[in-house]
Write a protein that holds these residues in place. Sequence first.
Motif, PDB file in Angstrom:
ATOM      1  N   PHE A 101     -25.363 -19.340  56.208  1.00 36.95           N
ATOM      2  CA  PHE A 101     -25.208 -17.884  56.256  1.00 36.95           C
ATOM      3  C   PHE A 101     -24.153 -17.465  55.247  1.00 36.95           C
ATOM      4  O   PHE A 101     -23.136 -18.139  55.089  1.00 36.95           O
ATOM      5  N   GLY A 102     -24.420 -16.350  54.553  1.00 33.52           N
ATOM      6  CA  GLY A 102     -23.440 -15.834  53.598  1.00 33.52           C
ATOM      7  C   GLY A 102     -23.440 -14.317  53.598  1.00 33.52           C
ATOM      8  O   GLY A 102     -24.467 -13.688  53.891  1.00 33.52           O
ATOM      9  N   VAL A 103     -22.297 -13.726  53.306  1.00 34.16           N
ATOM     10  CA  VAL A 103     -22.208 -12.263  53.251  1.00 34.16           C
ATOM     11  C   VAL A 103     -21.277 -11.881  52.097  1.00 34.16           C
ATOM     12  O   VAL A 103     -20.329 -12.618  51.798  1.00 34.16           O
ATOM     13  N   ASP A 104     -21.586 -10.780  51.436  1.00 37.38           N
ATOM     14  CA  ASP A 104     -20.696 -10.311  50.366  1.00 37.38           C
ATOM     15  C   ASP A 104     -20.770  -8.787  50.269  1.00 37.38           C
ATOM     16  O   ASP A 104     -21.802  -8.188  50.594  1.00 37.38           O
ATOM     17  N   THR A 105     -19.678  -8.199  49.819  1.00 40.73           N
ATOM     18  CA  THR A 105     -19.589  -6.749  49.637  1.00 40.73           C
ATOM     19  C   THR A 105     -18.959  -6.467  48.276  1.00 40.73           C
ATOM     20  O   THR A 105     -18.019  -7.162  47.881  1.00 40.73           O
ATOM     21  N   HIS A 106     -19.510  -5.523  47.575  1.00 43.81           N
ATOM     22  CA  HIS A 106     -18.847  -5.025  46.359  1.00 43.81           C
ATOM     23  C   HIS A 106     -18.831  -3.500  46.391  1.00 43.81           C
ATOM     24  O   HIS A 106     -19.763  -2.872  46.903  1.00 43.81           O
ATOM     25  N   HIS A 144     -24.322 -13.423  45.241  1.00 42.38           N
ATOM     26  CA  HIS A 144     -23.101 -14.016  45.810  1.00 42.38           C
ATOM     27  C   HIS A 144     -23.307 -14.388  47.277  1.00 42.38           C
ATOM     28  O   HIS A 144     -22.906 -15.469  47.718  1.00 42.38           O
ATOM     29  N   ALA A 145     -23.914 -13.472  48.046  1.00 39.58           N
ATOM     30  CA  ALA A 145     -24.163 -13.763  49.467  1.00 39.58           C
ATOM     31  C   ALA A 145     -25.084 -14.972  49.603  1.00 39.58           C
ATOM     32  O   ALA A 145     -24.851 -15.863  50.432  1.00 39.58           O
ATOM     33  N   LEU A 146     -26.124 -15.006  48.755  1.00 40.53           N
ATOM     34  CA  LEU A 146     -27.094 -16.101  48.829  1.00 40.53           C
ATOM     35  C   LEU A 146     -26.456 -17.428  48.399  1.00 40.53           C
ATOM     36  O   LEU A 146     -26.722 -18.478  48.989  1.00 40.53           O
ATOM     37  N   THR A 147     -25.602 -17.373  47.396  1.00 39.90           N
ATOM     38  CA  THR A 147     -24.915 -18.582  46.933  1.00 39.90           C
ATOM     39  C   THR A 147     -24.037 -19.142  48.050  1.00 39.90           C
ATOM     40  O   THR A 147     -24.019 -20.355  48.296  1.00 39.90           O
ATOM     41  N   ASP A 148     -23.327 -18.255  48.748  1.00 38.79           N
ATOM     42  CA  ASP A 148     -22.495 -18.708  49.871  1.00 38.79           C
ATOM     43  C   ASP A 148     -23.334 -19.312  50.987  1.00 38.79           C
ATOM     44  O   ASP A 148     -22.953 -20.318  51.589  1.00 38.79           O
ATOM     45  N   ALA A 149     -24.492 -18.708  51.273  1.00 37.07           N
ATOM     46  CA  ALA A 149     -25.370 -19.237  52.326  1.00 37.07           C
ATOM     47  C   ALA A 149     -25.839 -20.645  51.968  1.00 37.07           C
ATOM     48  O   ALA A 149     -25.846 -21.555  52.800  1.00 37.07           O
ATOM     49  N   VAL A 180     -24.390  -7.368  51.447  1.00 39.38           N
ATOM     50  CA  VAL A 180     -25.606  -8.189  51.545  1.00 39.38           C
ATOM     51  C   VAL A 180     -25.351  -9.358  52.486  1.00 39.38           C
ATOM     52  O   VAL A 180     -24.297 -10.005  52.420  1.00 39.38           O
ATOM     53  N   TYR A 181     -26.300  -9.599  53.379  1.00 39.91           N
ATOM     54  CA  TYR A 181     -26.288 -10.758  54.276  1.00 39.91           C
ATOM     55  C   TYR A 181     -27.403 -11.690  53.825  1.00 39.91           C
ATOM     56  O   TYR A 181     -28.492 -11.232  53.468  1.00 39.91           O
ATOM     57  N   ALA A 182     -27.134 -12.983  53.858  1.00 39.31           N
ATOM     58  CA  ALA A 182     -28.169 -13.941  53.417  1.00 39.31           C
ATOM     59  C   ALA A 182     -28.180 -15.177  54.311  1.00 39.31           C
ATOM     60  O   ALA A 182     -27.116 -15.639  54.739  1.00 39.31           O
TER      61      ALA A 182
END
Length: 372
Positions: free
Chosen positions: A220-225, A258-263, A364-366
Amino acid sequence: MITAIICAAGRGVRAGFAENKVLRERNGMPVLCCSLSAFSQVKEIGEILVVCRKEDEARVLPLLSPYPHARTVVGGNLRTESVYHALNEAKGEIVLVHDAARPFITKKIISDCIASVMEYGSGVCALPATDTTVLTENGFIVSAPDRKNVFTVQTPQGFYKDKLLAAYEKVFEEEREAEFTDESGIYAHYIAPPRLFEGDRRNKKLTFAEDFMPAERVGFGVDTHAFGREQDFITLAGVKIPSRSGLVAHSDGDVLCHALTDALLSAAGLRDIGYYFPDTDETYKDADSMKLLQEALRLVKERGFCPKNASVAVLAETPRLSPYIEEMKQNLANALSLPPSAIGIAAGTNEKLGYVGEGKGITVYATVLLKD
Ligand code: MG
Protein backbone atom coordinates in the motif's frame (compact mmCIF):
# COMPACT_ATOMS: atom_id res chain seq x y z
CA MET A 1 31.46 -29.28 17.78
CA ILE A 2 28.01 -29.84 16.34
CA THR A 3 27.21 -31.16 12.87
CA ALA A 4 23.95 -30.34 11.11
CA ILE A 5 22.84 -33.01 8.64
CA ILE A 6 20.33 -31.61 6.15
CA CYS A 7 18.47 -34.31 4.24
CA ALA A 8 17.92 -33.21 0.65
CA ALA A 9 18.03 -36.56 -1.13
CA GLY A 10 14.29 -36.94 -1.75
CA ARG A 11 12.68 -37.11 -5.16
CA GLY A 12 9.52 -35.06 -4.54
CA VAL A 13 7.27 -37.98 -5.51
CA ARG A 14 4.34 -36.89 -3.34
CA ALA A 15 4.53 -33.35 -4.71
CA GLY A 16 4.38 -34.82 -8.23
CA PHE A 17 7.45 -32.89 -9.42
CA ALA A 18 9.96 -34.19 -11.92
CA GLU A 19 12.78 -32.67 -9.87
CA ASN A 20 13.90 -32.70 -6.25
CA LYS A 21 11.40 -30.44 -4.47
CA VAL A 22 13.97 -28.84 -2.16
CA LEU A 23 15.78 -27.44 -5.21
CA ARG A 24 12.60 -25.72 -6.37
CA GLU A 25 12.27 -22.03 -5.71
CA ARG A 26 9.80 -20.67 -3.24
CA ASN A 27 9.74 -16.94 -2.51
CA GLY A 28 12.63 -16.42 -4.87
CA MET A 29 15.10 -18.94 -3.50
CA PRO A 30 15.58 -22.70 -3.50
CA VAL A 31 13.83 -24.29 -0.50
CA LEU A 32 17.11 -25.88 0.64
CA CYS A 33 18.69 -22.43 1.12
CA CYS A 34 16.28 -21.57 3.95
CA SER A 35 17.55 -24.41 6.16
CA LEU A 36 21.15 -23.70 5.19
CA SER A 37 20.76 -20.10 6.22
CA ALA A 38 19.08 -20.99 9.56
CA PHE A 39 21.75 -23.51 10.59
CA SER A 40 24.59 -21.24 9.50
CA GLN A 41 23.35 -18.57 11.93
CA VAL A 42 23.87 -20.84 14.97
CA LYS A 43 27.44 -20.41 16.14
CA GLU A 44 27.75 -23.83 17.83
CA ILE A 45 27.29 -25.52 14.47
CA GLY A 46 30.73 -26.08 12.99
CA GLU A 47 29.80 -28.35 10.09
CA ILE A 48 26.83 -28.66 7.76
CA LEU A 49 26.43 -31.82 5.69
CA VAL A 50 23.83 -31.66 2.93
CA VAL A 51 22.82 -35.18 1.89
CA CYS A 52 21.75 -35.16 -1.74
CA ARG A 53 21.38 -37.52 -4.67
CA LYS A 54 24.42 -37.85 -6.95
CA GLU A 55 22.48 -36.35 -9.88
CA ASP A 56 21.52 -33.27 -7.84
CA GLU A 57 25.02 -32.55 -6.54
CA ALA A 58 25.94 -30.14 -9.34
CA ARG A 59 22.89 -28.02 -8.47
CA VAL A 60 23.45 -28.20 -4.70
CA LEU A 61 27.14 -27.26 -4.65
CA PRO A 62 26.72 -23.61 -5.79
CA LEU A 63 24.10 -23.11 -3.06
CA LEU A 64 26.71 -24.03 -0.45
CA SER A 65 29.27 -21.45 -1.61
CA PRO A 66 28.29 -18.79 1.01
CA TYR A 67 28.92 -21.38 3.74
CA PRO A 68 32.55 -22.55 3.94
CA HIS A 69 31.70 -25.17 6.60
CA ALA A 70 29.04 -26.83 4.42
CA ARG A 71 29.60 -29.73 2.03
CA THR A 72 27.64 -32.44 0.27
CA VAL A 73 27.34 -36.13 1.10
CA VAL A 74 25.83 -38.45 -1.49
CA GLY A 75 22.72 -40.12 -0.11
CA GLY A 76 21.08 -43.47 -0.70
CA ASN A 77 17.66 -44.58 -1.90
CA LEU A 78 16.18 -44.62 1.59
CA ARG A 79 16.34 -41.86 4.15
CA THR A 80 17.94 -44.36 6.57
CA GLU A 81 20.80 -44.95 4.10
CA SER A 82 21.24 -41.23 3.49
CA VAL A 83 21.52 -40.37 7.18
CA TYR A 84 23.84 -43.34 7.73
CA HIS A 85 26.20 -42.04 5.03
CA ALA A 86 26.20 -38.60 6.66
CA LEU A 87 26.76 -39.99 10.16
CA ASN A 88 29.87 -41.76 8.88
CA GLU A 89 31.20 -38.42 7.61
CA ALA A 90 30.14 -36.20 10.52
CA LYS A 91 32.91 -34.79 12.71
CA GLY A 92 30.64 -33.36 15.40
CA GLU A 93 30.13 -34.88 18.82
CA ILE A 94 26.46 -33.94 18.49
CA VAL A 95 24.45 -34.27 15.26
CA LEU A 96 21.20 -32.52 14.38
CA VAL A 97 19.30 -34.17 11.52
CA HIS A 98 16.87 -31.96 9.61
CA ASP A 99 14.66 -32.30 6.53
CA ALA A 100 15.43 -29.67 3.89
CA ALA A 101 11.70 -29.74 3.06
CA ARG A 102 11.08 -27.86 6.33
CA PRO A 103 12.34 -24.43 5.29
CA PHE A 104 10.62 -22.49 8.09
CA ILE A 105 13.01 -23.72 10.77
CA THR A 106 14.19 -20.96 13.10
CA LYS A 107 17.30 -20.27 15.13
CA LYS A 108 15.23 -20.82 18.28
CA ILE A 109 14.18 -24.34 17.24
CA ILE A 110 17.82 -25.21 16.53
CA SER A 111 18.98 -23.79 19.89
CA ASP A 112 16.20 -25.66 21.74
CA CYS A 113 17.25 -28.88 19.99
CA ILE A 114 20.89 -28.40 21.06
CA ALA A 115 19.84 -27.58 24.65
CA SER A 116 17.73 -30.75 24.83
CA VAL A 117 20.64 -32.92 23.62
CA MET A 118 22.96 -31.33 26.20
CA GLU A 119 20.51 -31.92 29.02
CA TYR A 120 18.79 -35.20 28.07
CA GLY A 121 21.06 -36.78 25.46
CA SER A 122 18.50 -36.28 22.69
CA GLY A 123 16.09 -33.66 21.35
CA VAL A 124 13.27 -34.44 18.94
CA CYS A 125 11.21 -31.55 17.63
CA ALA A 126 7.52 -32.33 18.09
CA LEU A 127 4.12 -30.70 18.41
CA PRO A 128 1.12 -31.74 20.51
CA ALA A 129 -1.50 -33.31 18.22
CA THR A 130 -4.39 -30.98 17.49
CA ASP A 131 -6.59 -33.55 15.76
CA THR A 132 -7.79 -36.69 17.47
CA THR A 133 -5.74 -39.67 16.30
CA VAL A 134 -7.03 -43.23 16.15
CA LEU A 135 -5.72 -46.73 15.53
CA THR A 136 -7.66 -48.76 12.99
CA GLU A 137 -8.04 -52.29 11.72
CA ASN A 138 -9.72 -52.99 8.38
CA GLY A 139 -11.18 -49.50 8.31
CA PHE A 140 -12.65 -49.62 11.83
CA ILE A 141 -11.39 -47.70 14.84
CA VAL A 142 -10.03 -50.05 17.48
CA SER A 143 -8.70 -47.45 19.91
CA ALA A 144 -8.09 -43.74 20.34
CA PRO A 145 -5.03 -42.74 22.33
CA ASP A 146 -5.48 -39.95 24.86
CA ARG A 147 -4.75 -36.84 22.82
CA LYS A 148 -2.58 -35.29 25.52
CA ASN A 149 -0.08 -38.13 25.00
CA VAL A 150 -0.04 -37.82 21.21
CA PHE A 151 2.57 -35.72 19.40
CA THR A 152 3.49 -35.28 15.77
CA VAL A 153 7.21 -35.58 15.21
CA GLN A 154 9.14 -33.12 13.06
CA THR A 155 12.79 -32.31 12.54
CA PRO A 156 15.40 -31.31 13.67
CA GLN A 157 16.24 -34.33 15.77
CA GLY A 158 19.47 -34.13 17.77
CA PHE A 159 21.60 -36.88 19.35
CA TYR A 160 25.15 -37.67 20.41
CA LYS A 161 26.68 -38.96 17.21
CA ASP A 162 28.33 -42.09 18.64
CA LYS A 163 25.03 -43.35 20.05
CA LEU A 164 23.01 -42.60 16.91
CA LEU A 165 25.69 -44.16 14.71
CA ALA A 166 25.74 -47.30 16.89
CA ALA A 167 21.95 -47.56 16.47
CA TYR A 168 22.24 -47.16 12.68
CA GLU A 169 24.90 -49.86 12.52
CA LYS A 170 22.47 -52.25 14.19
CA VAL A 171 19.73 -51.27 11.71
CA PHE A 172 21.98 -52.24 8.80
CA GLU A 173 23.28 -55.39 10.52
CA GLU A 174 19.68 -56.51 10.93
CA GLU A 175 18.71 -55.21 7.44
CA ARG A 176 15.79 -53.25 8.82
CA GLU A 177 16.58 -49.99 7.00
CA ALA A 178 13.18 -49.86 5.28
CA GLU A 179 11.28 -50.10 8.58
CA PHE A 180 12.16 -46.76 10.11
CA THR A 181 10.99 -43.35 8.95
CA ASP A 182 13.24 -41.16 11.09
CA GLU A 183 16.07 -41.04 13.60
CA SER A 184 13.78 -40.93 16.63
CA GLY A 185 12.32 -44.35 15.75
CA ILE A 186 15.77 -45.88 15.38
CA TYR A 187 17.08 -44.30 18.57
CA ALA A 188 13.96 -45.38 20.48
CA HIS A 189 14.31 -48.97 19.25
CA TYR A 190 18.04 -49.45 19.87
CA ILE A 191 19.18 -46.90 22.46
CA ALA A 192 16.57 -45.21 24.67
CA PRO A 193 13.33 -43.24 24.47
CA PRO A 194 14.28 -39.92 22.88
CA ARG A 195 13.34 -36.67 24.58
CA LEU A 196 10.79 -34.44 22.83
CA PHE A 197 10.97 -30.66 22.79
CA GLU A 198 8.16 -28.45 21.57
CA GLY A 199 8.71 -27.05 18.08
CA ASP A 200 6.81 -24.42 16.18
CA ARG A 201 3.65 -24.74 14.04
CA ARG A 202 5.37 -22.80 11.28
CA ASN A 203 8.05 -25.50 10.93
CA LYS A 204 5.86 -27.42 8.53
CA LYS A 205 7.00 -29.74 5.80
CA LEU A 206 6.46 -28.84 2.16
CA THR A 207 4.98 -32.08 0.87
CA PHE A 208 2.37 -31.49 -1.80
CA ALA A 209 2.42 -29.31 -4.90
CA GLU A 210 0.07 -26.77 -3.29
CA ASP A 211 2.65 -26.16 -0.53
CA PHE A 212 4.80 -24.62 -3.26
CA MET A 213 2.11 -22.26 -4.53
CA PRO A 214 3.56 -18.83 -5.12
CA ALA A 215 3.34 -16.59 -2.12
CA GLU A 216 1.45 -13.35 -2.69
CA ARG A 217 2.23 -10.07 -0.99
CA VAL A 218 0.20 -6.91 -0.92
CA GLY A 219 1.59 -3.38 -0.71
CA PHE A 220 0.00 0.00 0.00
CA GLY A 221 1.23 3.50 -0.81
CA VAL A 222 -0.15 7.02 -0.53
CA ASP A 223 1.14 10.41 -1.67
CA THR A 224 -0.06 14.01 -1.75
CA HIS A 225 1.22 16.99 -3.68
CA ALA A 226 -0.01 20.60 -3.54
CA PHE A 227 -0.86 22.76 -6.54
CA GLY A 228 1.24 25.89 -6.94
CA ARG A 229 3.92 25.24 -9.50
CA GLU A 230 3.87 27.75 -12.33
CA GLN A 231 3.00 25.52 -15.25
CA ASP A 232 -0.14 24.64 -17.18
CA PHE A 233 -0.17 20.86 -16.66
CA ILE A 234 0.21 18.15 -14.08
CA THR A 235 1.84 14.75 -14.73
CA LEU A 236 -0.03 11.61 -13.66
CA ALA A 237 1.30 8.17 -14.61
CA GLY A 238 3.56 9.92 -17.10
CA VAL A 239 0.64 11.66 -18.89
CA LYS A 240 0.67 15.47 -19.12
CA ILE A 241 -2.82 16.71 -18.22
CA PRO A 242 -3.77 20.39 -18.74
CA SER A 243 -4.23 22.19 -15.43
CA ARG A 244 -4.43 25.80 -14.18
CA SER A 245 -1.33 25.05 -12.05
CA GLY A 246 1.29 22.32 -11.66
CA LEU A 247 2.04 20.21 -8.60
CA VAL A 248 4.89 21.40 -6.37
CA ALA A 249 7.68 18.82 -6.20
CA HIS A 250 11.40 18.24 -6.44
CA SER A 251 10.68 15.70 -9.18
CA ASP A 252 8.07 16.03 -11.93
CA GLY A 253 5.38 15.80 -9.21
CA ASP A 254 3.81 12.61 -10.54
CA VAL A 255 1.87 11.93 -7.37
CA LEU A 256 0.28 8.79 -8.81
CA CYS A 257 3.66 7.29 -9.66
CA HIS A 258 4.95 8.10 -6.19
CA ALA A 259 2.06 6.36 -4.41
CA LEU A 260 2.40 3.34 -6.70
CA THR A 261 6.18 3.22 -6.24
CA ASP A 262 5.72 3.17 -2.46
CA ALA A 263 3.11 0.39 -2.73
CA LEU A 264 5.51 -1.65 -4.85
CA LEU A 265 8.48 -1.17 -2.52
CA SER A 266 6.37 -1.78 0.56
CA ALA A 267 4.94 -5.05 -0.78
CA ALA A 268 8.46 -6.41 -1.18
CA GLY A 269 9.41 -5.34 2.35
CA LEU A 270 11.71 -2.61 1.04
CA ARG A 271 12.08 0.99 2.29
CA ASP A 272 10.09 3.89 0.83
CA ILE A 273 10.56 6.13 -2.22
CA GLY A 274 12.28 8.88 -0.21
CA TYR A 275 14.88 6.39 0.95
CA TYR A 276 15.93 5.28 -2.55
CA PHE A 277 15.32 8.60 -4.37
CA PRO A 278 15.85 11.38 -1.79
CA ASP A 279 14.52 14.83 -2.74
CA THR A 280 17.76 16.30 -1.39
CA ASP A 281 19.64 14.58 -4.20
CA GLU A 282 20.14 16.77 -7.28
CA THR A 283 19.97 13.62 -9.45
CA TYR A 284 16.22 13.56 -8.88
CA LYS A 285 15.52 17.24 -9.61
CA ASP A 286 12.63 17.29 -12.10
CA ALA A 287 13.07 13.51 -12.34
CA ASP A 288 10.77 11.49 -14.57
CA SER A 289 8.84 9.57 -11.91
CA MET A 290 8.03 6.78 -14.37
CA LYS A 291 11.78 6.05 -14.37
CA LEU A 292 11.73 5.90 -10.56
CA LEU A 293 8.81 3.46 -10.77
CA GLN A 294 10.82 1.27 -13.11
CA GLU A 295 13.86 1.44 -10.84
CA ALA A 296 11.64 0.39 -7.89
CA LEU A 297 10.36 -2.49 -10.02
CA ARG A 298 13.96 -3.57 -10.57
CA LEU A 299 14.58 -3.59 -6.79
CA VAL A 300 11.41 -5.62 -6.25
CA LYS A 301 12.42 -8.13 -8.93
CA GLU A 302 15.84 -8.48 -7.29
CA ARG A 303 13.92 -9.76 -4.28
CA GLY A 304 12.31 -12.43 -6.43
CA PHE A 305 8.89 -10.80 -6.82
CA CYS A 306 6.92 -9.40 -9.71
CA PRO A 307 3.65 -7.47 -9.74
CA LYS A 308 0.40 -9.25 -10.48
CA ASN A 309 -1.91 -6.23 -10.52
CA ALA A 310 -2.06 -2.65 -9.31
CA SER A 311 -5.04 -0.62 -8.18
CA VAL A 312 -4.93 3.15 -7.81
CA ALA A 313 -7.44 5.72 -6.51
CA VAL A 314 -6.87 9.40 -7.33
CA LEU A 315 -8.63 12.11 -5.31
CA ALA A 316 -8.63 15.39 -7.24
CA GLU A 317 -11.21 18.18 -7.49
CA THR A 318 -9.55 19.39 -10.69
CA PRO A 319 -8.55 18.77 -13.43
CA ARG A 320 -10.96 16.28 -14.97
CA LEU A 321 -9.06 13.01 -15.43
CA SER A 322 -11.44 10.69 -17.25
CA PRO A 323 -10.21 11.54 -20.80
CA TYR A 324 -6.69 10.48 -19.76
CA ILE A 325 -7.33 7.30 -17.78
CA GLU A 326 -6.74 4.85 -20.65
CA GLU A 327 -3.42 6.43 -21.55
CA MET A 328 -2.37 6.43 -17.88
CA LYS A 329 -3.28 2.74 -17.61
CA GLN A 330 -1.27 1.93 -20.72
CA ASN A 331 1.78 3.80 -19.37
CA LEU A 332 1.65 1.96 -16.04
CA ALA A 333 1.11 -1.37 -17.80
CA ASN A 334 4.22 -0.73 -19.91
CA ALA A 335 6.28 0.30 -16.89
CA LEU A 336 5.26 -2.74 -14.85
CA SER A 337 5.26 -5.24 -17.76
CA LEU A 338 1.59 -6.03 -17.16
CA PRO A 339 -1.45 -6.04 -19.43
CA PRO A 340 -3.60 -2.89 -19.08
CA SER A 341 -6.35 -5.12 -17.65
CA ALA A 342 -4.10 -5.64 -14.58
CA ILE A 343 -4.11 -1.90 -13.84
CA GLY A 344 -7.09 -0.18 -12.24
CA ILE A 345 -7.33 3.60 -11.93
CA ALA A 346 -10.32 5.15 -10.16
CA ALA A 347 -10.57 8.94 -10.14
CA GLY A 348 -12.89 10.93 -7.93
CA THR A 349 -13.35 14.27 -6.24
CA ASN A 350 -13.55 14.87 -2.51
CA GLU A 351 -17.00 16.53 -2.68
CA LYS A 352 -15.46 19.96 -2.02
CA LEU A 353 -14.29 18.80 1.41
CA GLY A 354 -10.84 19.39 2.86
CA TYR A 355 -7.69 20.38 0.98
CA VAL A 356 -8.56 18.18 -1.99
CA GLY A 357 -12.07 19.64 -2.14
CA GLU A 358 -10.68 23.15 -2.01
CA GLY A 359 -8.49 22.33 -5.01
CA LYS A 360 -5.27 22.76 -3.05
CA GLY A 361 -3.75 19.40 -3.85
CA ILE A 362 -4.11 15.85 -5.08
CA THR A 363 -3.89 12.65 -3.04
CA VAL A 364 -3.37 9.19 -4.53
CA TYR A 365 -3.76 5.79 -2.85
CA ALA A 366 -2.23 2.72 -4.47
CA THR A 367 -2.14 -1.01 -3.80
CA VAL A 368 -0.05 -3.61 -5.55
CA LEU A 369 -0.16 -7.40 -5.40
CA LEU A 370 3.15 -9.19 -5.88
CA LYS A 371 3.74 -12.86 -6.62
CA ASP A 372 7.00 -14.74 -6.54
MG1 MG B 1 5.71 12.54 -3.85
